[in-house]
Scaffold this motif. Structure first.
Motif: not given
Length: 156
Positions: A72-81
């Motif tokens: 999901g968008l949130g998981e992707t952005q958290v892990l990218s961070w």
């Protein structure tokens, strides 16, 4: 921090303590979008619009290899961070995202571990009431994981 921990910790009435156990709390904007898309306005959304607003950041670029996980968008952005900031820990509960984090050797904790840390820091007196709220919200944690959490909290 991802959407499910925001929602769960807010519903449990303990999210206001999370910044006290973090060197820096980061909530990518995609997480906010996911929380706002929920069918009902809840405590997580209210917290993000008020006290939590100061922790919202624009996402970092997503490594192409991470896109293949179809998170999901949130998981992707958290892990990218966390990939870009290896000294950070991801706070997320989604099993697929947790497996992805492990694959990339990223530090992570879940909502139940957050509760244990809050209790260790004496910000909450007990873990069980929050766990009960998690369960009432319909979010699934295995019985074994809940049992282990309560044992670690000294509440069994």
């Amino acid at each position: 921090m991802n959407a499910s921990p925001v929602v769960l910790l807010a519903k449990a009435g303990v999210i206001q303590f999370v910044p006290q156990i973090c060197g820096q709390l980061i909530i990518p904007s995609g997480v906010v979008e996911e929380v706002r898309r929920a069918k009902t306005r809840d405590a997580g959304c209210a917290w993000l619009e008020n006290e939590g607003a100061k922790f919202i950041v624009q996402p970092v670029p997503t490594p192409p290899i991470l896109l293949s996980w179809d998170l999901g968008l949130g998981e992707t952005q958290v892990l990218s961070w966390v990939i870009a900031n290896r000294d950070c820990k991801a706070i997320l509960d989604d099993l697929k995202a947790r497996r992805c984090a492990e694959e990339f050797d990223l530090q992570l904790i879940g909502s139940l571990r957050v509760l244990l840390i809050l209790k260790e820091h004496r910000l909450i007196s007990a873990v069980r009431p929050a766990v009960n709220k998690f369960q009432e919200s319909g979010f699934y944690f295995s019985k074994a994981l809940i049992q282990q959490t309560l044992e670690l909290a000294g509440e069994i």
